[in-house]
Design a protein around this motif. Structure first.
Motif, short mmCIF file in Angstrom:
data_model
loop_
_atom_site.label_atom_id
_atom_site.label_comp_id
_atom_site.label_asym_id
_atom_site.label_seq_id
_atom_site.Cartn_x
_atom_site.Cartn_y
_atom_site.Cartn_z
N ARG A 246 0.83 -1.21 0.00
CA ARG A 246 0.00 0.00 0.00
C ARG A 246 0.87 1.26 0.00
NH1 ARG A 246 -2.62 -2.98 4.26
NH2 ARG A 246 -4.45 -4.09 3.48
N ASP A 247 1.93 1.25 0.80
CA ASP A 247 2.82 2.42 0.83
C ASP A 247 3.47 2.65 -0.54
OD1 ASP A 247 2.20 2.77 3.46
OD2 ASP A 247 4.00 1.73 4.22
N ALA A 248 3.88 1.58 -1.20
CA ALA A 248 4.51 1.73 -2.52
C ALA A 248 3.52 2.29 -3.54
CB ALA A 248 5.06 0.39 -2.98
N ILE A 249 2.27 1.81 -3.48
CA ILE A 249 1.25 2.30 -4.41
C ILE A 249 0.96 3.78 -4.13
CG2 ILE A 249 -1.15 2.06 -5.12
CD1 ILE A 249 -0.89 -0.94 -4.66
N ALA A 250 0.87 4.13 -2.85
CA ALA A 250 0.62 5.54 -2.51
C ALA A 250 1.75 6.44 -2.99
CB ALA A 250 0.42 5.67 -1.00
N ALA A 251 2.99 5.99 -2.79
CA ALA A 251 4.13 6.79 -3.27
C ALA A 251 4.11 6.93 -4.78
CB ALA A 251 5.43 6.14 -2.80
N LEU A 252 3.74 5.86 -5.46
CA LEU A 252 3.67 5.92 -6.92
C LEU A 252 2.58 6.87 -7.38
CD1 LEU A 252 4.77 4.86 -9.57
CD2 LEU A 252 3.22 2.91 -9.39
N GLU A 253 1.45 6.90 -6.70
CA GLU A 253 0.38 7.84 -7.05
C GLU A 253 0.85 9.28 -6.87
OE1 GLU A 253 -2.81 6.64 -4.53
OE2 GLU A 253 -3.79 5.47 -6.11
N VAL A 254 1.57 9.54 -5.79
CA VAL A 254 2.08 10.89 -5.56
C VAL A 254 3.03 11.32 -6.67
CG1 VAL A 254 3.49 12.31 -4.02
CG2 VAL A 254 1.76 10.79 -3.06
N GLU A 255 3.95 10.43 -7.07
CA GLU A 255 4.91 10.78 -8.12
C GLU A 255 4.21 11.02 -9.45
OE1 GLU A 255 8.03 11.44 -7.74
OE2 GLU A 255 7.99 10.97 -5.60
N ILE A 256 3.21 10.21 -9.77
CA ILE A 256 2.48 10.40 -11.03
C ILE A 256 1.73 11.72 -11.01
CG2 ILE A 256 0.58 9.51 -12.42
CD1 ILE A 256 1.53 6.72 -11.82
N ASP A 257 1.10 12.08 -9.87
CA ASP A 257 0.40 13.36 -9.77
C ASP A 257 1.37 14.53 -9.97
OD1 ASP A 257 -1.99 12.09 -9.38
OD2 ASP A 257 -1.92 12.21 -7.18
N LYS A 258 2.54 14.43 -9.36
CA LYS A 258 3.54 15.49 -9.53
C LYS A 258 3.94 15.62 -10.99
CE LYS A 258 5.66 15.04 -4.96
NZ LYS A 258 6.90 14.66 -4.23
N LEU A 259 4.14 14.48 -11.63
CA LEU A 259 4.55 14.51 -13.03
C LEU A 259 3.47 15.11 -13.92
CD1 LEU A 259 6.66 13.73 -15.13
CD2 LEU A 259 5.63 11.46 -15.25
N ILE A 260 2.23 14.77 -13.67
CA ILE A 260 1.13 15.32 -14.49
C ILE A 260 1.03 16.83 -14.28
CG2 ILE A 260 -1.37 15.31 -14.81
CD1 ILE A 260 -1.34 12.34 -14.20
#
Length: 467
Positions: A246-260
Motif C-alpha cells: 500500500r505504501d509503494a502504491i501511494a508513493a507511486l500515485e504521488v509521483e504520477i500526480d507530480k509529473l502530471i
C-alpha cells in the motif's frame, strides 16, 4: 583609392593641356611674324605685324639676325648659342631661359640668311590654371574619400548590427529563452539566417509542448492500472507485506500526480529551460524540499528493499545509518536514485547475490553513499552513465538519474568494483550540508622566537636519525 587612381592622371592631363595651350599661343604669334618675314624684312612692317598679335604678349615677341646688319627687334631672352642652334634647324625648337621657355622658329629671308623669331613663354603661362585644377581635384578626392568612408561605415554598422543581433538571439536560445525572435534585417544572408532562427525557435516550442502533452497523457493513463492495484491492495490483510505494498502504491500515485502537474504547466518562454544535467522545478520544488538526511533515506528505503531481498534469498545490510548525514538534495530525488541502484541489483543479478548500502560522512565536507553487490559488475562504466544507453535491455535512465542527483548535490558519481563483495560498486559523493569546521593547528605562545629556538634542535635530531 580608386578615386585617387583616376584623379592623379586627370591632374597630369590638365597640366599638359596648360603647357600645350601656352605653346599654341606662341605658335600663333610666330606664324604672324613669319608670314611678314617671307614677304619683307622691313623693320617697320615687322613691328606692325608684332603689334597686330595684340595683348600683353606683344612684348614677348622678338626677331633676331634681321637683314645684313643683324638687326634685333624686341627684347630677346634666348642666349646666342640657342639662337645659333635654332638657325641651323629646319623646325622650331625651344630653349630654357630664366623665368620660362623661349619658342624659337627659324625663317629663311633669302640670300642665304636666316632670321629667328622668338616668343618668350613665362613660367606662369606654362602652369596657368594648373594649381586651381589640382586644388579642385584634391577637394574632390577628399570629398570622395570622406563619402566612401561614411558609406562604408554605415554599411558595416548595418551588417555588424545584424550579425550581433543574430549572435545574441542564438546565445539566448541556447540558454533556454524560447521567446527569442528576430526581425530579419541586414544583408540577404543574415536576413535568411534570422528567419531560419525564428522558424527553429517556433519548432522547438512546438516540440516541447507536444512532448510535455505526451508525457502528461501517458502519466494519466497509468492512473487506471494504479487504481486497480490500490483497490486490490485494500483487500489484503493487515500484514507487513500488505502495508508495504500500500505504501509503494501511494508513493507511486504521488509521483504520477507530480509529473502530471509539472507537464500540464505552460512553458515559460521568458525563463531559461533547464537542461538534462539540471533539476527542474518539479517534484522537489513543489513539496518545498531543500535537503535531506542520507542516513534517514537509506533506512526508509531499506525497509522496502529488505523485504524484496528476503523473497529472493539475498543478504542485504545498511552500514553507517546511525548518524545523520545532511546533503542539499531533495529527499524524493535521493530516494529515486537509491531505488534505481538497488532495483538494478534486484533485476540484473542472480537471486541470492548479496548487496549492501553504506553511508559515510567524511571530514573533508562530503557525504558518500555507496551501493555494492556481489554480481558480475558493470563492464563499461562510461557507457552506463550515458542517458538511454544500456546493455541489459532496460531504458538506460537509472544511472542517469543517479548522475543528476550527484550533480544536484555538488558532487559526482563513480562506478567501480566492490572490494568486499566483488561485484559492482556505485559511489555517490555529495557535499555535506553541515560540514564540521576545520581544526586550526595550534599556535605557539612564543611565535617567531620560539620557532627559531626550536629549529636548531630539530635539525640536530634529524641529523642524528639520518646517521
Amino acid at each position: 583609392m580608386v578615386a585617387l587612381a583616376f584623379l592623379i592622371p586627370l591632374g597630369l592631363v590638365v597640366q599638359q593641356l596648360a603647357r600645350e595651350r601656352a605653346f599654341a599661343d606662341a605658335e600663333r604669334q610666330t606664324a604672324v611674324v613669319v608670314a611678314v618675314l617671307t614677304v619683307t624684312t622691313d623693320p617697320l612692317a615687322i613691328e606692325r605685324a608684332i603689334a597686330s598679335t595684340g595683348g600683353p604678349a606683344v612684348s614677348r615677341v622678338s626677331v633676331h639676325n634681321l637683314g645684313e646688319e643683324g638687326l634685333e627687334i624686341g627684347t630677346g631672352h634666348a642666349a646666342a648659342k640657342d639662337l645659333a642652334h635654332a638657325a641651323d634647324q629646319a623646325a622650331p625648337v625651344t630653349a630654357t631661359v630664366e623665368g620660362g621657355l623661349s619658342y624659337l622658329e627659324p625663317v629663311d629671308v633669302g640670300s642665304g640668311r636666316t632670321a629667328v623669331v622668338e616668343v618668350f613663354i613665362p613660367e606662369d603661362e606654362l602652369s596657368n590654371g594648373v594649381s586651381g585644377a589640382w586644388w579642385a581635384l584634391t577637394a574632390v578626392a577628399v570629398g570622395l574619400v570622406i563619402a566612401s568612408v561614411w558609406v562604408g561605415d554605415r554599411l558595416a554598422a548595418k551588417v555588424t548590427a545584424s550579425a550581433r543581433q543574430l549572435a545574441g538571439a542564438a546565445g539566448a536560445l541556447s540558454e533556454g529563452y524560447l521567446d527569442v525572435r528576430l526581425d530579419p534585417s541586414g544583408p540577404r544572408e543574415l536576413a535568411e539566417a534570422s528567419f531560419a532562427l525564428n522558424v527553429m525557435a517556433d519548432r522547438i516550442m512546438a516540440l516541447l509542448t507536444n512532448e510535455r502533452e505526451l508525457v502528461a497523457d501517458l502519466s494519466h493513463r497509468l492512473r487506471t492500472p494504479l487504481t486497480a492495484l490500490r483497490l486490490d491492495a485494500e483487500t489484503l490483510d493487515d500484514s507487513q507485506d500488505a502495508d508495504r505494498i500500500r505504501d509503494a502504491i501511494a508513493a507511486l500515485e504521488v509521483e504520477i500526480d507530480k509529473l502530471i502537474r509539472a507537464m500540464r504547466e505552460p512553458i515559460d518562454a521568458h525563463s531559461p529551460t533547464p537542461d538534462r544535467g539540471e533539476r527542474s522545478d518539479g517534484a522537489a520544488a513543489s513539496t518545498g524540499e531543500q535537503g535531506c538526511d542520507v542516513a534517514e533515506v537509506v533506512r526508509d528505503r531499506m525497509m522496502f528493499w529488505s523485504a524484496v531481498a528476503g523473497d529472493q534469498e539475498r543478504d542485504c545490510k545498511a552500514i553507517g545509518t546511525e548518524s545523520p548525514a545532511p546533503v542539499h538534495v531533495a529527499k524524493s530525488e535521493l530516494a529515486a536514485a537509491l531505488d534505481a541502484l538497488i532495483g538494478n541489483v534486484i533485476r540484473y543479478t542472480p537471486q541470492g547475490v548479496p548487496f549492501e548500502v553504506a553511508v559515510t560522512r567524511r571530514d573533508d565536507g562530503y557525504v558518500v553513499l555507496r551501493v555494492e553487490d556481489g554480481g558480475p559488475g558493470i563492464p563499461d562504466p562510461e557507457l552506463a552513465l550515458q542517458r538511454g544507453e544500456s546493455g541489459q535491455g532496460s531504458t538506460g535512465l537509472g544511472l542517469d538519474i543517479v548522475r543528476r542527483v550527484a550533480v544536484e548535490g555538488n558532487g559526482t558519481v563513480n562506478i567501480g568494483t566492490s572490494a568486499t563483495l566483488g561485484g559492482a560498486s556505485v559511489v555517490i559523493v555529495m557535499a555535506d550540508a553541515d560540514p564540521a569546521p576545520k581544526e586550526q593547528p595550534p599556535q605557539s605562545r612564543f611565535g617567531l622566537v620560539g620557532r627559531l629556538s626550536r629549529e636548531p634542535n630539530e635539525r640536530r635530531r634529524r641529523g642524528k636519525a639520518a646517521s
